[in-house]
Scaffold this active site. Sequence first.
Site, PDB file in Angstrom:
ATOM      1  N   ASP A 152      -3.883 -11.517  12.179  1.00 37.74           N
ATOM      2  CA  ASP A 152      -5.306 -11.157  12.131  1.00 37.74           C
ATOM      3  C   ASP A 152      -6.127 -12.191  11.376  1.00 37.74           C
ATOM      4  OD1 ASP A 152      -4.365 -10.661   9.592  1.00 37.74           O
ATOM      5  OD2 ASP A 152      -5.146  -8.616   9.457  1.00 37.74           O
TER       6      ASP A 152
ATOM      7  N   ARG B 275      12.053 -24.045  -3.990  1.00 41.95           N
ATOM      8  CA  ARG B 275      13.478 -23.855  -4.263  1.00 41.95           C
ATOM      9  C   ARG B 275      13.906 -22.396  -4.194  1.00 41.95           C
ATOM     10  NH1 ARG B 275      11.508 -27.934  -6.768  1.00 41.95           N
ATOM     11  NH2 ARG B 275      10.630 -26.723  -8.465  1.00 41.95           N
TER      12      ARG B 275
ATOM     13  N   HIS C  80       9.027  -5.526   2.306  1.00 35.84           N
ATOM     14  CA  HIS C  80       8.693  -4.943   0.995  1.00 35.84           C
ATOM     15  C   HIS C  80       9.883  -5.164   0.068  1.00 35.84           C
ATOM     16  CE1 HIS C  80       4.842  -3.068   2.098  1.00 35.84           C
ATOM     17  NE2 HIS C  80       5.382  -2.975   3.309  1.00 35.84           N
TER      18      HIS C  80
ATOM     19  N   LEU D 243      -4.260  -5.146   0.488  1.00 35.28           N
ATOM     20  CA  LEU D 243      -4.319  -4.964   1.941  1.00 35.28           C
ATOM     21  C   LEU D 243      -3.451  -3.770   2.327  1.00 35.28           C
ATOM     22  CD1 LEU D 243      -4.103  -8.642   3.225  1.00 35.28           C
ATOM     23  CD2 LEU D 243      -6.016  -7.067   3.571  1.00 35.28           C
ATOM     24  N   ALA D 244      -3.974  -2.914   3.181  1.00 36.82           N
ATOM     25  CA  ALA D 244      -3.273  -1.693   3.592  1.00 36.82           C
ATOM     26  C   ALA D 244      -3.271  -1.635   5.105  1.00 36.82           C
ATOM     27  CB  ALA D 244      -3.960  -0.463   3.003  1.00 36.82           C
TER      28      ALA D 244
ATOM     29  N   ALA E 245       0.813  -1.213   0.000  1.00 37.06           N
ATOM     30  CA  ALA E 245       0.000   0.000   0.000  1.00 37.06           C
ATOM     31  C   ALA E 245       0.851   1.269   0.000  1.00 37.06           C
ATOM     32  CB  ALA E 245      -0.924  -0.006   1.213  1.00 37.06           C
ATOM     33  N   HIS E 246       2.179   1.119  -0.155  1.00 34.57           N
ATOM     34  CA  HIS E 246       3.034   2.315  -0.148  1.00 34.57           C
ATOM     35  C   HIS E 246       2.932   3.049  -1.478  1.00 34.57           C
ATOM     36  CE1 HIS E 246       5.325   1.586   3.651  1.00 34.57           C
ATOM     37  NE2 HIS E 246       4.718   0.433   3.470  1.00 34.57           N
TER      38      HIS E 246
ATOM     39  N   ASP F  33       0.322  -3.702  12.712  1.00 31.89           N
ATOM     40  CA  ASP F  33       0.299  -2.955  11.449  1.00 31.89           C
ATOM     41  C   ASP F  33      -1.034  -2.209  11.320  1.00 31.89           C
ATOM     42  OD1 ASP F  33       1.379  -1.943   9.122  1.00 31.89           O
ATOM     43  OD2 ASP F  33       0.989  -3.730   7.921  1.00 31.89           O
TER      44      ASP F  33
END
Length: 366
Positions: free
Chosen positions: A233, A212, A180, A291-292, A127-128, A258
Site C-alpha cells: 500500500d 548482521r 509478529h 498501523l493496524a 495492533a494485536h 491485511d
Amino acid sequence: MRLGVAAALVEGQVVPGDVEVEGGVVAAVGASPAGRAGLAVPGLIDVQVNGLAGVDFLTADAAGYQRARQAMAAAGVTAFLPTLVTSPADVCKAALQQVGLAQHAPGPRVLGAHLEGPFLSPSFKGAHDERWLRLPDTAAADELCDAGPVALMTVAPELAGGMDLVRHLVERGVVVSLGHTDADAAQAHAAYDAGARAVTHLFNAQRRFTARDPGVSGVALTRADVSVSLIADFVHLAPETVLAAWLAARHRLVLVTDAVSAAGQPPGAYPLGSREVVVDGHSARLADGTLAGSVLSLDQAVRNLASLGVPLADAVHAATAAPAALLRWPDLGTLHPGAPADMAVLDDGLEVVRTLVGGAEAFAAS
Ligand code: ZN
C-alpha cells in the site's frame, strides 16, 4: 458463454482472443472473434484480510460475509482467507464456525481461515491486543483448529514451544507463516526447515533487518521454499522496499491486503477485534499511531506493484498463482482451458470491470 474480452493472461502470457466458459470452467482461450476490450486474468486470492466494507470477520454473520464478498468481488478477488486477529479463545472459535458456514455460500471462495495469533511475540504485537497473546501450546492450537477450517496460521517460532507448534501445525496440514516475531536468522531457518512456508507482512511487526542480523525477513527473501507476503500500500512499505522484495522473491512474492473493516469506507473510527482504528483514507491506525492493518484492496496492490515497473504478468502472479501455491490450491490462481472459471476482467487502467467465480458473475461494473 463468451466473456467478450480482447485477450487473456494465460499462464503468464497475453493470448489475444476471447475466453469461452462452459460448466463453470474455462473451455477455451484465444477464441475468435476477440472482444473489443478487456483483459481476462485469473481471479485474485487474498490470504490476509481481516475485513472490509464495514465488516470485521471476527464478528461477521452470514449477512456480513455476503457484504464482504460483494466488496471482494468488486476488487477482482475470487478466493480469500478471512483473517482473525488475536482474540479470546471463545470469540475466535465462534468466528471460526462462521468461516466454516461461509464456505458453503456463493461468491468469492472462502478457502479457510488465517489465524493471526494468539501465538505471537509481545515484543512485536503490532495492533494485536496483548491480553490475548499466549505462549505456543499445541493443545490450544488443536482446539482452535477443531473449531473451524484453519488454512494458515501466523506464529512466532522463537517463543517457548514455538518450534513444537510449527511442527505440529505442519503435521495437521495447516500452512505456517512466521510473523509478529523476534526470530533471528537461525531461528527462522529452523522454523522453515521444520515446514513453515511464509513470512507474514514482510518487514512489519518483526525483528528489524540489519546488516548482521537479517531476521526472518532476510531469511525469507533468500529461501526458495518460502513465500514472501507483503502489504503493497506504500504505507507499510516504501515503494523501493516493495521493489527490492520483488527483485529478491519474484515468483514467491504474495500480495496481501491485511485490510480491516474500514477498507472501502469513509474516514472515521472502526472496530478491529476489541480495538478501535482510525482511518484517514490511506491508513488505519490505533490511537497511538500504530498501523493496524490497511485500507488497501488487492486490485490496487496489483496496480501499485505494476507501477514500479514490475511486468503486469508478474504483478498478477503475486496475487493469484503465488498465493494459490502457498495454500496448495494449484487449480486456483491460474487461467487455462480446464481451470475453474475464476476470473477478473481488467480495463486498460487495470481497473476491475467484471469478476466471475466458477463461471458465475460475482461483479460487473455498472
Ligand atoms: Zn499482523
